[in-house]
Scaffold this motif. Structure first.
Motif, short mmCIF file in Angstrom:
data_model
loop_
_atom_site.label_atom_id
_atom_site.label_comp_id
_atom_site.label_asym_id
_atom_site.label_seq_id
_atom_site.Cartn_x
_atom_site.Cartn_y
_atom_site.Cartn_z
N UNK A 141 0.83 -1.21 0.00
CA UNK A 141 0.00 0.00 0.00
C UNK A 141 0.86 1.26 0.00
N UNK A 142 1.93 1.26 0.79
CA UNK A 142 2.79 2.45 0.86
C UNK A 142 3.43 2.74 -0.49
N UNK A 143 3.91 1.70 -1.17
CA UNK A 143 4.54 1.89 -2.48
C UNK A 143 3.52 2.41 -3.48
N UNK A 144 2.30 1.89 -3.45
CA UNK A 144 1.27 2.33 -4.38
C UNK A 144 0.91 3.79 -4.15
N UNK A 145 0.70 4.16 -2.91
CA UNK A 145 0.34 5.55 -2.60
C UNK A 145 1.47 6.49 -2.99
N UNK A 146 2.72 6.12 -2.70
CA UNK A 146 3.85 6.97 -3.06
C UNK A 146 3.99 7.07 -4.58
N UNK A 147 3.74 5.98 -5.30
CA UNK A 147 3.83 6.00 -6.76
C UNK A 147 2.81 6.95 -7.35
N UNK A 148 1.59 6.92 -6.86
CA UNK A 148 0.55 7.82 -7.35
C UNK A 148 0.88 9.28 -7.04
N UNK A 149 1.61 9.46 -5.96
CA UNK A 149 1.95 10.83 -5.56
C UNK A 149 3.05 11.42 -6.43
N UNK A 150 4.09 10.62 -6.74
CA UNK A 150 5.25 11.16 -7.47
C UNK A 150 5.12 11.02 -8.98
N UNK A 151 4.21 10.19 -9.46
CA UNK A 151 4.14 9.96 -10.90
C UNK A 151 3.86 11.23 -11.70
N UNK A 152 2.89 12.07 -11.30
CA UNK A 152 2.65 13.29 -12.10
C UNK A 152 3.89 14.16 -12.23
N UNK A 153 4.69 14.24 -11.17
CA UNK A 153 5.90 15.07 -11.23
C UNK A 153 6.93 14.47 -12.18
N UNK A 154 7.12 13.17 -12.12
CA UNK A 154 8.12 12.52 -12.96
C UNK A 154 7.71 12.55 -14.43
N UNK A 155 6.41 12.33 -14.72
CA UNK A 155 5.97 12.19 -16.10
C UNK A 155 5.70 13.51 -16.79
N UNK A 156 5.81 14.65 -16.10
CA UNK A 156 5.46 15.93 -16.73
C UNK A 156 6.42 16.29 -17.86
N UNK A 157 7.65 15.71 -17.83
CA UNK A 157 8.59 15.98 -18.92
C UNK A 157 8.17 15.25 -20.19
N UNK A 163 -3.12 15.12 -14.05
CA UNK A 163 -3.73 14.86 -12.74
C UNK A 163 -4.28 13.44 -12.75
N UNK A 164 -4.14 12.77 -11.59
CA UNK A 164 -4.67 11.42 -11.42
C UNK A 164 -5.91 11.47 -10.55
N UNK A 165 -6.99 10.85 -11.00
CA UNK A 165 -8.25 10.86 -10.26
C UNK A 165 -8.63 9.41 -9.91
N UNK A 166 -8.51 9.09 -8.62
CA UNK A 166 -8.81 7.72 -8.17
C UNK A 166 -10.29 7.41 -8.33
N UNK A 167 -10.55 6.22 -8.83
CA UNK A 167 -11.94 5.76 -8.95
C UNK A 167 -12.38 5.05 -7.68
N UNK A 168 -11.48 4.22 -7.12
CA UNK A 168 -11.78 3.50 -5.87
C UNK A 168 -10.72 3.85 -4.84
N UNK A 169 -11.14 3.78 -3.58
CA UNK A 169 -10.21 4.04 -2.50
C UNK A 169 -9.24 2.87 -2.36
N UNK A 170 -7.99 3.18 -2.08
CA UNK A 170 -6.96 2.14 -1.95
C UNK A 170 -7.19 1.36 -0.66
N UNK A 171 -7.16 0.03 -0.76
CA UNK A 171 -7.37 -0.86 0.39
C UNK A 171 -6.10 -1.65 0.68
N UNK A 172 -5.80 -1.81 1.97
CA UNK A 172 -4.66 -2.65 2.36
C UNK A 172 -5.05 -4.12 2.17
N UNK A 173 -4.27 -4.88 1.42
CA UNK A 173 -4.61 -6.30 1.21
C UNK A 173 -4.60 -7.07 2.53
N UNK A 174 -5.55 -7.97 2.66
CA UNK A 174 -5.68 -8.74 3.91
C UNK A 174 -5.13 -10.16 3.79
N UNK A 175 -4.90 -10.64 2.59
CA UNK A 175 -4.40 -12.00 2.39
C UNK A 175 -3.55 -12.06 1.14
#
Length: 376
Positions: A141-157, A163-175
Motif C-alpha cells: 500500500x505504501x509503495x502504491x500511494x507513493x507511486x501515485x503521488x510522485x508519478x505526475x511530477x516525474x511524467x510531466x517531462x 492529474x490522477x483521479x482515483x476511482x476507488x479508495x486504496x485498500x490494504x490487502x488482507x491475504x
C-alpha cells in the motif's frame, strides 16, 4: 496375393485385439491385487506436491488502484484521445525509469524497493490500473500511494501537466493473492500418484513372464494343455488344513472351479482310454503350485464316475495329502520302500468321504531321491 495379404492382416488385427484384451484383464487384476500401491502413491503424490509448493512458497500481497488521467495547462485539465494514446505507450517506460525509482525511494525514505510496480492502460481511454506486489501488505500500500503521488511530477517531462483521479479508495490487502490452491494440489498430486501407480503396474504386467493362458503353456512346453483351473482364494473356516482344502464335493466350492475340474476329468479319461493307461502322475516345478489340490480332486472326480482309485502321495519331502484328507496314522511310501521285509497291507486306507483309496503318511524325508530311485 491381395486376398492373402488381407487375410493375414485380419489375423494380425485379431491377435492384437486379443493381446490388448488380455493385457487389460491382467492390468485390472494386478491393480485390484495392488490396491495398496495406488492408495499409497496417491497419498504420497498429494503430500509431496504440498511439500513442494510450501517449501517454495513466498506470500505476495497485491495492492491496486484504478484512476483516470487528465492533461492540461493553467489548471484547465481535460481528456484527450491523443494524450491517452501517448500515455498508454509511455506509462510503462516511466515506471521502469531510474529517475522514477529514485524519486519513489526518496519519497518512501528507503534505499531498496520492497515490491514491484506495473500498470495497464485501457485502450483508447485515459483509465489506468496500477498494481503493486510485495511480500508485505503494508509495503504494497505504501509503495502504491507513493507511486501515485510522485508519478505526475516525474511524467510531466513526457506528458506535460497531468492529474490522477482515483476511482476507488486504496485498500490494504488482507491475504496473499498467490496462496496455493488446495483443490489443485489434491487433484494434480492425486492424479500424478495414480498415473505413477498405473505405470508401475503396467510395467510389472508387461515384464511378467508367467504363463497366463493355455496357449502360453503349449507354446513354452510343446505339450498339449488339457485344461486350466481358476485360482481360488478361500478363507480358512478353521485352523486345520483340511478346512482350507478346495474340493469339488464341497457345495461351497465356486462353480467355476468345479466346472473346470469336471472338464479336465473328461479330457483326461478320454486321453487315458486312447493311450490305454491307468496311471496319472501329478507334478510341478516348485512347491505350492497345487499338486495336492489337483490330485485329490481328480481322484474324487474319477471315484464319482465309478472308477476304483488309489491316490499315492510320493512327494516324500513334504507329504501333505494325508493332512488334507484328515488321516492321522498313515504309512509313508518311504517306510515301505525302505524296508524290503515290510509286511501287511494296512498302509492303504479307504477314504469313505472321498470315495477312493489312499497311500501316504506325514513323515518328511531328507533324501527322497535315493528312495524313489530304488528298483523296488
Amino acid at each position: 496375393m491381395e486376398e492373402q495379404k488381407k487375410v493375414l492382416n485380419e489375423q494380425a488385427d485379431d491377435e492384437m485385439e486379443i493381446d490388448l484384451v488380455q493385457l487389460s484383464v491382467e492390468f485390472f487384476r494386478a491393480a485390484k491385487k495392488w490396491w495398496w500401491l495406488f492408495v499409497s502413491l496417491v497419498v504420497i503424490g498429494i503430500a509431496g506436491l504440498y511439500g513442494f509448493y510450501y517449501a517454495r512458497y513466498s506470500p505476495l500481497y497485491r495492492c491496486e488502484a484504478t484512476f483516470t488521467v487528465s492533461t492540461g495547462e493553467n489548471s484547465s485539465f481535460y481528456y484527450s484521445a491523443n494524450a491517452a494514446d501517448q500515455m498508454s505507450k509511455t506509462f510503462p517506460y516511466v515506471l521502469d525509469s531510474g529517475y522514477f525509482r529514485s524519486v519513489l525511494l526518496e519519497a518512501l525514505g528507503t534505499e531498496q524497493l520492497n515490491g514491484t510496480i506495473s500498470a495497464e492502460t485501457i485502450e483508447n481511454s485515459n483509465m489506468v490500473t496500477m498494481v503493486v506486489e510485495s511480500p508485505s501488505a503494508e509495503d504494497a500500500r505504501s509503495i502504491l500511494e507513493a507511486s501515485l503521488e510522485v508519478y505526475p511530477e516525474v511524467s510531466r517531462f513526457v506528458l506535460g501537466e497531468i492529474e490522477l483521479h482515483l476511482i476507488d479508495e486504496i485498500q490494504t490487502p488482507t491475504a496473499p493473492y498467490n496462496q496455493p490452491s488446495r483443490r489443485r494440489i489434491v487433484l494434480f498430486g492425486g492424479l500424478g500418484g495414480l498415473l505413477l501407480a498405473s505405470a508401475i503396474t503396467l510395467a510389472a504386467v508387461l515384464l511378467n513372464n508367467t504363463l497366463k493362458t493355455t496357449e502360453d503353456m503349449e507354446r513354452v512346453s510343446s505339450l498339449e494343455c488339457r485344461g486350466a483351473l481358476p485360482d481360488i482364494k478361500q478363507k480358512a473356516r478353521k485352523n486345520s488344513a483340511a478346512s482350507r482344502y478346495v474340493s469339488v464335493l464341497d457345495p461351497r466350492t465356486p462353480h467355476g472351479f468345479r466346472e473346470s475340474m469336471g472338464s479336465l476329468d473328461i479330457r483326461l479319461r478320454a486321453a487315458m482310454r486312447e493311450r490305454e493307461v491307468k496311471t496319472l502322475l501329478v507334478t510341478s516345478s516348485v512347491a505350492g503350485e497345487g499338486k495336492s489340490t489337483v490330485a485329490i480332486n481328480l481322484a474324487e472326480q474319477l471315484a464319482q464316475d465309478g472308477k476304483r482309485v488309489l491316490l499315492v502321495d510320493l512327494d516324500l519331502r513334504s507329504q501333505r495329502d494325508s493332512l488334507l484328507l484328515g488321516i492321522e496314522d498313515g504309512v509313508s511310501a518311504a517306510d515301505v520302500l525302505r524296508d524290503p521285509n515290510f509286511k501287511g497291507d494296512h498302509f492303504v486306507r479307504y477314504c469313505k468321504d472321498h470315495g477312493f483309496y489312499f497311500w501316504g503318511g506325514r513323515k518328511k524325508e531328507s533324501n527322497p531321491v535315493a528312495l524313489l530311485g530304488d528298483p523296488r
